[in-house]
Write a protein that holds these residues in place. Structure first.
Motif, PDB file in Angstrom:
ATOM      1  N   GLU A 164       0.834  -1.199   0.000  1.00  0.00           N
ATOM      2  CA  GLU A 164       0.000   0.000   0.000  1.00  0.00           C
ATOM      3  C   GLU A 164       0.872   1.253   0.000  1.00  0.00           C
ATOM      4  O   GLU A 164       1.959   1.269   0.570  1.00  0.00           O
ATOM      5  CB  GLU A 164      -0.918  -0.002   1.224  1.00  0.00           C
ATOM      6  N   CYS A 165       0.353   2.289  -0.634  1.00  0.00           N
ATOM      7  CA  CYS A 165       1.064   3.570  -0.687  1.00  0.00           C
ATOM      8  C   CYS A 165       0.858   4.327   0.625  1.00  0.00           C
ATOM      9  O   CYS A 165      -0.277   4.469   1.099  1.00  0.00           O
ATOM     10  CB  CYS A 165       0.528   4.393  -1.860  1.00  0.00           C
ATOM     11  N   LEU A 166       1.944   4.773   1.217  1.00  0.00           N
ATOM     12  CA  LEU A 166       1.868   5.537   2.457  1.00  0.00           C
ATOM     13  C   LEU A 166       1.289   6.916   2.157  1.00  0.00           C
ATOM     14  O   LEU A 166       1.804   7.651   1.308  1.00  0.00           O
ATOM     15  CB  LEU A 166       3.265   5.668   3.069  1.00  0.00           C
ATOM     16  N   GLU A 167       0.220   7.265   2.845  1.00  0.00           N
ATOM     17  CA  GLU A 167      -0.475   8.526   2.579  1.00  0.00           C
ATOM     18  C   GLU A 167       0.425   9.723   2.872  1.00  0.00           C
ATOM     19  O   GLU A 167       1.303   9.670   3.730  1.00  0.00           O
ATOM     20  CB  GLU A 167      -1.741   8.611   3.441  1.00  0.00           C
ATOM     21  N   TRP A 168       0.134  10.820   2.177  1.00  0.00           N
ATOM     22  CA  TRP A 168       0.975  12.004   2.323  1.00  0.00           C
ATOM     23  C   TRP A 168       0.907  12.585   3.732  1.00  0.00           C
ATOM     24  O   TRP A 168       1.923  13.009   4.280  1.00  0.00           O
ATOM     25  CB  TRP A 168       0.600  13.093   1.323  1.00  0.00           C
ATOM     26  N   ASN A 169      -0.272  12.597   4.341  1.00  0.00           N
ATOM     27  CA  ASN A 169      -0.371  13.186   5.683  1.00  0.00           C
ATOM     28  C   ASN A 169       0.506  12.436   6.681  1.00  0.00           C
ATOM     29  O   ASN A 169       1.054  13.037   7.613  1.00  0.00           O
ATOM     30  CB  ASN A 169      -1.828  13.231   6.154  1.00  0.00           C
ATOM     31  N   ILE A 170       0.670  11.119   6.481  1.00  0.00           N
ATOM     32  CA  ILE A 170       1.554  10.344   7.344  1.00  0.00           C
ATOM     33  C   ILE A 170       3.007  10.684   7.030  1.00  0.00           C
ATOM     34  O   ILE A 170       3.824  10.857   7.933  1.00  0.00           O
ATOM     35  CB  ILE A 170       1.298   8.830   7.168  1.00  0.00           C
ATOM     36  N   ARG A 171       3.347  10.782   5.757  1.00  0.00           N
ATOM     37  CA  ARG A 171       4.720  11.128   5.365  1.00  0.00           C
ATOM     38  C   ARG A 171       5.121  12.490   5.951  1.00  0.00           C
ATOM     39  O   ARG A 171       6.229  12.649   6.458  1.00  0.00           O
ATOM     40  CB  ARG A 171       4.843  11.160   3.844  1.00  0.00           C
ATOM     41  N   TYR A 172       4.199  13.436   5.865  1.00  0.00           N
ATOM     42  CA  TYR A 172       4.490  14.777   6.374  1.00  0.00           C
ATOM     43  C   TYR A 172       4.655  14.744   7.894  1.00  0.00           C
ATOM     44  O   TYR A 172       5.549  15.399   8.446  1.00  0.00           O
ATOM     45  CB  TYR A 172       3.362  15.728   5.978  1.00  0.00           C
ATOM     46  N   LYS A 173       3.812  13.962   8.554  1.00  0.00           N
ATOM     47  CA  LYS A 173       3.907  13.804  10.004  1.00  0.00           C
ATOM     48  C   LYS A 173       5.254  13.207  10.390  1.00  0.00           C
ATOM     49  O   LYS A 173       5.885  13.640  11.367  1.00  0.00           O
ATOM     50  CB  LYS A 173       2.777  12.909  10.508  1.00  0.00           C
ATOM     51  N   ASP A 307      -1.306  17.655   0.088  1.00  0.00           N
ATOM     52  CA  ASP A 307      -1.494  19.079   0.325  1.00  0.00           C
ATOM     53  C   ASP A 307      -0.370  19.837  -0.393  1.00  0.00           C
ATOM     54  O   ASP A 307       0.803  19.634  -0.095  1.00  0.00           O
ATOM     55  CB  ASP A 307      -1.454  19.356   1.836  1.00  0.00           C
ATOM     56  N   VAL A 308      -0.743  20.696  -1.340  1.00  0.00           N
ATOM     57  CA  VAL A 308       0.250  21.389  -2.166  1.00  0.00           C
ATOM     58  C   VAL A 308       1.159  22.278  -1.323  1.00  0.00           C
ATOM     59  O   VAL A 308       2.376  22.320  -1.551  1.00  0.00           O
ATOM     60  CB  VAL A 308      -0.447  22.236  -3.256  1.00  0.00           C
ATOM     61  N   VAL A 309       0.615  22.957  -0.351  1.00  0.00           N
ATOM     62  CA  VAL A 309       1.423  23.843   0.494  1.00  0.00           C
ATOM     63  C   VAL A 309       2.435  23.039   1.294  1.00  0.00           C
ATOM     64  O   VAL A 309       3.620  23.395   1.359  1.00  0.00           O
ATOM     65  CB  VAL A 309       0.517  24.664   1.444  1.00  0.00           C
ATOM     66  N   MET A 311       3.594  20.103   0.551  1.00  0.00           N
ATOM     67  CA  MET A 311       4.561  19.522  -0.375  1.00  0.00           C
ATOM     68  C   MET A 311       5.646  20.537  -0.740  1.00  0.00           C
ATOM     69  O   MET A 311       6.839  20.206  -0.776  1.00  0.00           O
ATOM     70  CB  MET A 311       3.850  19.038  -1.640  1.00  0.00           C
ATOM     71  N   LYS A 312       5.239  21.773  -1.001  1.00  0.00           N
ATOM     72  CA  LYS A 312       6.220  22.800  -1.352  1.00  0.00           C
ATOM     73  C   LYS A 312       7.133  23.118  -0.168  1.00  0.00           C
ATOM     74  O   LYS A 312       8.324  23.370  -0.352  1.00  0.00           O
ATOM     75  CB  LYS A 312       5.506  24.059  -1.845  1.00  0.00           C
ATOM     76  N   ARG A 313       6.575  23.081   1.026  1.00  0.00           N
ATOM     77  CA  ARG A 313       7.412  23.278   2.218  1.00  0.00           C
ATOM     78  C   ARG A 313       8.450  22.167   2.330  1.00  0.00           C
ATOM     79  O   ARG A 313       9.626  22.421   2.591  1.00  0.00           O
ATOM     80  CB  ARG A 313       6.546  23.276   3.482  1.00  0.00           C
ATOM     81  N   ALA A 314       7.976  20.939   2.116  1.00  0.00           N
ATOM     82  CA  ALA A 314       8.882  19.795   2.208  1.00  0.00           C
ATOM     83  C   ALA A 314       9.966  19.880   1.140  1.00  0.00           C
ATOM     84  O   ALA A 314      11.141  19.588   1.410  1.00  0.00           O
ATOM     85  CB  ALA A 314       8.093  18.493   2.076  1.00  0.00           C
ATOM     86  N   MET A 315       9.600  20.254  -0.064  1.00  0.00           N
ATOM     87  CA  MET A 315      10.571  20.372  -1.152  1.00  0.00           C
ATOM     88  C   MET A 315      11.620  21.445  -0.844  1.00  0.00           C
ATOM     89  O   MET A 315      12.819  21.228  -1.033  1.00  0.00           O
ATOM     90  CB  MET A 315       9.858  20.690  -2.462  1.00  0.00           C
ATOM     91  N   PHE A 316      11.160  22.590  -0.362  1.00  0.00           N
ATOM     92  CA  PHE A 316      12.106  23.664  -0.058  1.00  0.00           C
ATOM     93  C   PHE A 316      13.027  23.266   1.089  1.00  0.00           C
ATOM     94  O   PHE A 316      14.242  23.528   1.057  1.00  0.00           O
ATOM     95  CB  PHE A 316      11.360  24.954   0.291  1.00  0.00           C
ATOM     96  N   GLN A 337      10.992  24.871  11.454  1.00  0.00           N
ATOM     97  CA  GLN A 337      10.213  26.056  11.073  1.00  0.00           C
ATOM     98  C   GLN A 337       9.796  26.004   9.608  1.00  0.00           C
ATOM     99  O   GLN A 337       8.655  26.318   9.261  1.00  0.00           O
ATOM    100  CB  GLN A 337      11.024  27.324  11.338  1.00  0.00           C
ATOM    101  N   LEU A 338      10.736  25.611   8.751  1.00  0.00           N
ATOM    102  CA  LEU A 338      10.427  25.552   7.319  1.00  0.00           C
ATOM    103  C   LEU A 338       9.328  24.545   7.029  1.00  0.00           C
ATOM    104  O   LEU A 338       8.417  24.810   6.232  1.00  0.00           O
ATOM    105  CB  LEU A 338      11.693  25.195   6.532  1.00  0.00           C
ATOM    106  N   LEU A 339       9.405  23.385   7.674  1.00  0.00           N
ATOM    107  CA  LEU A 339       8.388  22.360   7.454  1.00  0.00           C
ATOM    108  C   LEU A 339       7.013  22.817   7.940  1.00  0.00           C
ATOM    109  O   LEU A 339       5.988  22.511   7.321  1.00  0.00           O
ATOM    110  CB  LEU A 339       8.778  21.062   8.162  1.00  0.00           C
ATOM    111  N   LYS A 340       7.004  23.536   9.041  1.00  0.00           N
ATOM    112  CA  LYS A 340       5.736  23.980   9.624  1.00  0.00           C
ATOM    113  C   LYS A 340       5.241  25.295   9.033  1.00  0.00           C
ATOM    114  O   LYS A 340       4.159  25.769   9.383  1.00  0.00           O
ATOM    115  CB  LYS A 340       5.881  24.122  11.141  1.00  0.00           C
ATOM    116  N   GLY A 341       6.045  25.892   8.146  1.00  0.00           N
ATOM    117  CA  GLY A 341       5.636  27.148   7.521  1.00  0.00           C
ATOM    118  C   GLY A 341       5.804  28.349   8.414  1.00  0.00           C
ATOM    119  O   GLY A 341       5.116  29.363   8.232  1.00  0.00           O
TER     120      GLY A 341
END
Length: 386
Positions: A164-173, A307-309, A311-316, A337-341
């Motif tokens: 199964e694909c790990l959901e983005w909200n879990i990856r971000y967490k 979540d596009v926002v 994702m962009k935080r994670a990329m940066f 701070q960068l991850l949390k915006g």
């Protein structure tokens, strides 16, 4: 300072069944081993003048661990690295544990014991929700650490090994939790700790996918006034090692920052740090990060389910953490701070140009370009793979 940092050991015999343990000559470190062995004292002395509360560790016998793991049966093997094997075990009280069996076959007994004691001393200082929990240890018939077993296992097994694909909200967490865990090790722990082996395999996941940093076998103390360590031999996991580390042996907070950036890239892309064709994730992702190419970078299994926002935080965050110059990378407080915006720069390109004007540290990296980094990375990979 370097002379003072050298550990001096003497030989004594401890515990039946395991001889030639190394003990520091200083009495305070003799007390450390004695208290680890007995697990009965109220406090445990670690490294110089620091006194921390006694961990509630159990001193297991080899027979207890052998029975728990069905005599280290291959079916119970849940993880294996260059220095250790990890087995799932069931204690007699019903508790499920992970038993880490120290191997380090390329090292002699004295070095293995020294590394084992160093890891115990480091773990004694750690008390954080984003760090693995040690239950006990054993020095009977070998060196073993007994850790809390987490059902989901490692991030690597869930992200790369699951159907199964790990959901983005879990990856971000997971990304935020690991960042906070590293921030604790670098700034909030009693002693500055550099993990030195942040990888997807060394991030464990609780039942609710809270990440825990594990495996402190390569971790290093970094004294308060020291900028970095210079270590030899260079140990770690290829694909996560910062260029100043694998080329010069420099270890500091930014070593972990680079590895964290690679980990974030894994979460974004679903790719391994080094793929089956020996391609580096960092070098593969760099052009897309520079072009802010979200569609090409994101794990195709996610589709548009992210979540596009975020994702962009994670990329940066990833792009700044994997910079080939350590002074251009953020510290872990900034990475959180960068991850949390929080306090994110509006003009990222302008900030990047301003950062290039910073004075670099004295490690002969002033002219270290991306092209040079790629060449060194390829050369290092060839040496590792030989």
């Amino acid at each position: 300072m370097k002379r003072k940092s050298i550990r001096r050991f003497s030989m004594i015999q401890l515990f039946g069944g395991y001889e030639n343990f190394l003990l520091p000559k200083k009495n305070i470190k003799r007390k450390l081993l004695a208290r680890i062995r007995s697990a009965q004292e109220d406090t445990i002395d670690c490294c110089h003048d620091f006194v921390v509360p006694k961990p509630s560790w159990r001193n297991f016998s080899f027979d207890e661990l052998a029975i728990a793991t069905d005599y280290f049966a291959p079916d119970n093997l849940i993880g294996k690295g260059g220095h250790a094997e990890v087995y799932k075990g069931h204690l007699q009280d019903g508790q499920v544990v992970a038993v880490k069996k120290i191997t380090k076959k390329e090292k002699n007994d004295e070095d293995r014991v020294g590394d084992f004691l160093s890891e115990l001393g480091i773990i004694a200082h750690i008390n954080n929700t984003n760090a693995a929990k040690l239950i006990g240890f054993s020095v009977d018939g070998g060196l073993h650490l007994v850790l809390q077993y987490l059902h989901h296992g490692s991030l690597a097994s869930v992200l790369h090994g699951g159907e199964e694909c790990l959901e983005w909200n879990i990856r971000y967490k997971v990304a935020v939790g690991v960042a906070e865990g590293l921030c604790y090790l670098h700034y909030d722990c009693q002693r500055r700790i550099i993990h030195r082996d942040i990888t997807a395999s060394n991030i464990l996941l609780t039942e609710d996918y809270e990440p825990q940093i594990s495996d402190f076998g390569l971790a290093k103390w970094l004294p308060e006034k020291w900028v970095h360590h210079v270590v030899s031999p260079i140990e770690g996991t290829f694909g996560y090692m910062a260029p100043e580390y694998f080329m010069h042996g420099l270890v500091h907070e930014k070593t972990d920052v680079f590895a964290f950036g690679v980990l974030v890239l894994e979460l974004i892309t679903g790719r391994r740090a080094v793929d089956s064709s020996r391609q580096s994730l960092v070098m593969w992702a760099k052009p897309m990060l520079e072009q802010n190419n979200v569609k090409e970078l994101v794990d195709p299994r996610l589709g548009d389910a992210y979540d596009v926002v975020e994702m962009k935080r994670a990329m940066f965050t990833a792009s700044t953490c994997i910079h080939h110059l350590p002074n251009m990378r953020p510290n872990m407080k900034r990475a959180v701070q960068l991850l949390k915006g929080e306090n994110v720069p509006i003009d990222m390109k302008q900030k990047s140009m301003e950062g290039r004007a910073l004075m670099l540290d004295a490690c002969d990296l002033e002219d270290y370009s991306s092209t040079t980094y790629l060449k060194d990375l390829n050369r290092h990979m060839q040496l590792v793979m030989e």
